[in-house]
Design an enzyme around this catalytic site. Structure first.
Site, PDB file in Angstrom:
ATOM      1  N   HIS A  58       0.845  -1.196   0.000  1.00  0.00           N
ATOM      2  CA  HIS A  58       0.000   0.000   0.000  1.00  0.00           C
ATOM      3  C   HIS A  58       0.880   1.245   0.000  1.00  0.00           C
ATOM      4  O   HIS A  58       1.262   1.763   1.053  1.00  0.00           O
ATOM      5  CB  HIS A  58      -0.922   0.004   1.217  1.00  0.00           C
ATOM      6  N   HIS A 177     -10.777   0.791   1.283  1.00  0.00           N
ATOM      7  CA  HIS A 177     -10.663   1.868   2.268  1.00  0.00           C
ATOM      8  C   HIS A 177     -12.057   2.076   2.845  1.00  0.00           C
ATOM      9  O   HIS A 177     -12.946   2.609   2.181  1.00  0.00           O
ATOM     10  CB  HIS A 177     -10.150   3.134   1.563  1.00  0.00           C
ATOM     11  N   HIS A 222      -5.424  -0.334   5.937  1.00  0.00           N
ATOM     12  CA  HIS A 222      -5.137   0.580   7.056  1.00  0.00           C
ATOM     13  C   HIS A 222      -6.222   0.651   8.143  1.00  0.00           C
ATOM     14  O   HIS A 222      -6.727   1.731   8.463  1.00  0.00           O
ATOM     15  CB  HIS A 222      -4.833   1.984   6.545  1.00  0.00           C
ATOM     16  N   ASP A 285       1.051   2.717   3.782  1.00  0.00           N
ATOM     17  CA  ASP A 285       0.183   3.769   3.242  1.00  0.00           C
ATOM     18  C   ASP A 285       1.005   5.041   3.019  1.00  0.00           C
ATOM     19  O   ASP A 285       0.581   6.151   3.365  1.00  0.00           O
ATOM     20  CB  ASP A 285      -1.014   4.035   4.151  1.00  0.00           C
TER      21      ASP A 285
END
Length: 420
Positions: A58, A177, A222, A285
């Site tokens: 990511h 997400h 995440h 991320d």
């Protein structure tokens, strides 16, 4: 049969099981583990902890019109300097990756600049050519936005349901997400937390899981709370910033700590660690913005922080402090991401991909001025870390003692790839 001469010999490598052996590498692959053979190059690993190269599934490498924030060169140098040897780029670029032509252009851009392995995900929107991108080499689909974020358009539940059905038919992996967004534009980190609440994240994770067809490959990006991890159906990803930082560590209006999902309070951060064993993947991320972009009032500041170079070093510091096991770090940063993505894993057995990072027995402090990302700052400034001394990609030393030695770009396509 032993190789007559190897390209590279790693001497005295200690595996996570405690076994110590020599690893002979030819053609970027482990060919023999055991007694030493002759090799063109030898590295003595007796002073280091040798980890398989991390797979950061990511990242946002920016580039193109956003090259002032980061580009493939700076982003992947930052990756290898942190022990990451393969990155998976997200499709919410400018413009977004929604067609095969844009995907191919992104692959070309990465191939010209990257210094390590790379893969590209496909954007998920109602008008996106999912089939075309899958055949063009997309690794996975998404980050699929079940809530809006920087450069990402939130999708309603019925659109998600229809898109999941298309992805499932292709046999692809959907990465998601999941958040709820409410309230007015936040003025502080605490308000940002309330505007994208942890409870809402957990609810969104549950709803998304219910939408997915039975048997679909689903991955949640995440996740920031223990409740979200428990609610997930599919594989689970957590970032170092949600594990190591809370908004209470910063001044209330510090924009450098603004990220989606938000940093949580200290109690929530600590509770997330209780789910360590249930976490499949640690990913960064990595989403850099320039200091100029962050130097605006909080309500106007973009969300996102850099983190690819500090991800494994932060975890290695936790290993050295006895908080987590070395094997769990290897599993969550290298082996499990490879398994989820369908990639050959890096490791210590014949046939494994020969990507490694060698870590010294030495804790240091993160100094943003020494990092390689273009943005030039880190929310982890001053945190304990262990950075690799040497990094090997495809059986070749690409990084040693702070210097890039060689670029080893390699495109890793997804399972739908058809040679053009």
């Amino acid at each position: 049969m032993l190789p007559v001469t190897a390209d590279l010999l790693l001497r005295n490598v200690a595996s996570p099981t405690g076994r110590r052996a020599d690893i002979a590498v030819t053609g970027g692959v482990v060919r023999h583990v055991g007694a030493a053979v002759r090799a063109d190059e030898t590295i003595d690993c007796s002073r280091f902890t040798c980890l398989p190269g991390a797979v950061d599934m990511h990242v946002h490498m920016r580039g193109g019109v956003q090259a002032d924030k980061e580009d493939w060169r700076s982003g992947t140098v930052s990756a290898v300097a942190g022990g990451v040897t393969l990155v998976v780029d997200q499709p919410n670029t400018v413009p977004p990756i929604t067609t095969p032509d844009r995907l191919r252009a992104r692959i070309r851009e990465a191939g010209e600049q990257a210094v390590c392995g790379f893969a590209i995900n496909a954007g998920v929107l109602p008008d996106a050519d999912l089939t075309g991108m899958w055949k063009a080499g997309a690794m996975a689909f998404g980050e699929t936005f079940a809530a809006p974020s920087s450069y990402g358009e939130g999708l309603d539940l019925e659109s998600l349901r229809a898109l999941f059905a298309r992805i499932h038919t292709l046999g692809g992996l959907a990465t998601v997400h999941a958040e709820e967004v409410c309230g007015t534009a936040p003025e502080t980190l605490a308000e940002h937390d309330r505007a994208r609440p942890g409870e809402g994240e957990a609810r969104a994770v549950g709803r998304v899981g219910e939408l997915a067809p039975v048997g679909m490959r689903l991955h949640f990006c995440h996740l920031s709370t223990a409740a979200s991890v428990r609610a997930a159906r599919g594989s689970v990803e957590v970032t170092p910033h949600h594990l190591f930082l809370s908004y209470e560590d910063f001044d209330p209006d510090n924009t450098l700590a603004r990220v989606n999902p938000p940093l949580r309070d200290e109690a929530t951060r600590r509770a997330l660690w209780s789910c360590w064993d249930a976490i499949d993947v640690i990913a960064s991320d990595h989403a850099p913005h320039t200091l100029a972009e962050k130097s605006v009032p909080f309500r106007s500041a973009p969300s996102g922080i850099p983190g690819i170079e500090t991800m494994v070093p932060l975890l290695m510091a936790a290993v050295y402090r006895g908080r987590i096991s070395l094997l769990s770090v290897i599993e969550k940063t290298s082996w499990r991401p490879s398994e989820i993505l369908g990639l050959p894993r890096a490791g210590f057995e014949p046939g494994d991909r020969a990507d490694y990072a060698l870590y010294p027995d030495e804790l240091t402090r993160i100094d943003a001025s020494r990092l390689h990302t273009k943005c030039g700052w880190s929310p982890f400034e001053g945190s304990e870390a262990v950075f690799p001394e040497e990094v090997i990609v495809g059986g070749v030393r690409v990084y040693a003692h702070g210097d890039l030695l060689e670029a080893r770009p390699r495109f890793c396509p997804g399972k739908g790839y058809l040679l053009q």
